[in-house]
Design an enzyme around this catalytic site. Sequence first.
Site, PDB file in Angstrom:
ATOM      1  N   GLU A 183       1.054   8.379  -3.823  1.00  0.00           N
ATOM      2  CA  GLU A 183       1.928   7.986  -2.714  1.00  0.00           C
ATOM      3  C   GLU A 183       3.189   8.843  -2.671  1.00  0.00           C
ATOM      4  O   GLU A 183       3.676   9.196  -1.597  1.00  0.00           O
ATOM      5  CB  GLU A 183       2.278   6.502  -2.821  1.00  0.00           C
ATOM      6  CG  GLU A 183       1.122   5.562  -2.536  1.00  0.00           C
ATOM      7  CD  GLU A 183       0.613   5.648  -1.103  1.00  0.00           C
ATOM      8  OE1 GLU A 183       1.432   5.520  -0.176  1.00  0.00           O
ATOM      9  OE2 GLU A 183      -0.602   5.860  -0.919  1.00  0.00           O
ATOM     10  N   HIS A 232       0.846  -1.188   0.000  1.00  0.00           N
ATOM     11  CA  HIS A 232       0.000   0.000   0.000  1.00  0.00           C
ATOM     12  C   HIS A 232       0.882   1.239   0.000  1.00  0.00           C
ATOM     13  O   HIS A 232       0.635   2.188  -0.718  1.00  0.00           O
ATOM     14  CB  HIS A 232      -0.914  -0.010   1.228  1.00  0.00           C
ATOM     15  CG  HIS A 232      -1.906   1.112   1.256  1.00  0.00           C
ATOM     16  ND1 HIS A 232      -3.033   1.079   2.047  1.00  0.00           N
ATOM     17  CD2 HIS A 232      -1.957   2.297   0.610  1.00  0.00           C
ATOM     18  CE1 HIS A 232      -3.731   2.198   1.883  1.00  0.00           C
ATOM     19  NE2 HIS A 232      -3.095   2.957   1.020  1.00  0.00           N
ATOM     20  N   HIS A 246       3.470  10.991   0.630  1.00  0.00           N
ATOM     21  CA  HIS A 246       4.413  10.394   1.574  1.00  0.00           C
ATOM     22  C   HIS A 246       5.875  10.464   1.121  1.00  0.00           C
ATOM     23  O   HIS A 246       6.763  10.687   1.932  1.00  0.00           O
ATOM     24  CB  HIS A 246       4.035   8.932   1.823  1.00  0.00           C
ATOM     25  CG  HIS A 246       2.651   8.742   2.340  1.00  0.00           C
ATOM     26  ND1 HIS A 246       2.247   9.182   3.579  1.00  0.00           N
ATOM     27  CD2 HIS A 246       1.551   8.163   1.792  1.00  0.00           C
ATOM     28  CE1 HIS A 246       0.967   8.880   3.773  1.00  0.00           C
ATOM     29  NE2 HIS A 246       0.520   8.271   2.695  1.00  0.00           N
TER      30      HIS A 246
END
Length: 242
Positions: free
Chosen positions: A103, A56, A107
């Site tokens: 992502e 993930h 992040h």
Amino acid sequence: MRLCSPFLVCLAAGLSYAFVISPPHMWTKLILTHHWPTTFCSMEHCHPNISYWTLHGLWPDKGIDCNSSWHFNSSQIEDLLPDMKKSWPDLLNPTSASFWKYEWHKHGTCAAKAESLNSQHKYFSKALELYHKLDLDSILRKFDIIPSDKYYTFSQIEGVIENFYGVKPKIQCAHPSKNADFQILGQIEICFHPDFTLLDCEKQITMETISKGGWDSPVGVDKASGFSVCDHDMPVYYPPLK
């Protein structure tokens, strides 16, 4: 009885370089998050043909969208794409790079505050490296935690992970209804110190992610996909691929 794992030795040897974290705004923990495609897609109406745990994300515990001007460029990870498509697939849009872009923006640009992760290639390749070294899917199977129509106890699943890796994971489930007498295994987080050595996930708890209606969420709860920390006393269903 704690199992002795060659993983711990390999991880220490293979990832021996460490870096010093000094700024107060710097993240202090990395969360390598795996999700179970069958559970995710039962909630998001996708159709996976994947019967193994996929990535993930790799999430630092501080910071979100740290550098909006640092745009995702798939050409910088071209050599990683075959592995990305297999290990880190976009379950909602299999032919798209939108998940990786998301992502990276949310992040990766925050993880990049560390020198060891300060490029797209470093960030994505490190996530893949940790994913393969952990080999969570194989470890669960090795100790007979396999997708099936029977239920497991929470302690069975947590115990295998904790005994093998020597750290406590964070395990998240979906709850099919308010009055359900079981929960569905959906997501497993395994955590690391900034030097990539393993860490109990409940240590150094901070706001890890804040949901914007996308893939991710705050500590303990994934509101976007309906995951929450599993109930320790409720049976766990680990659904097979239908």
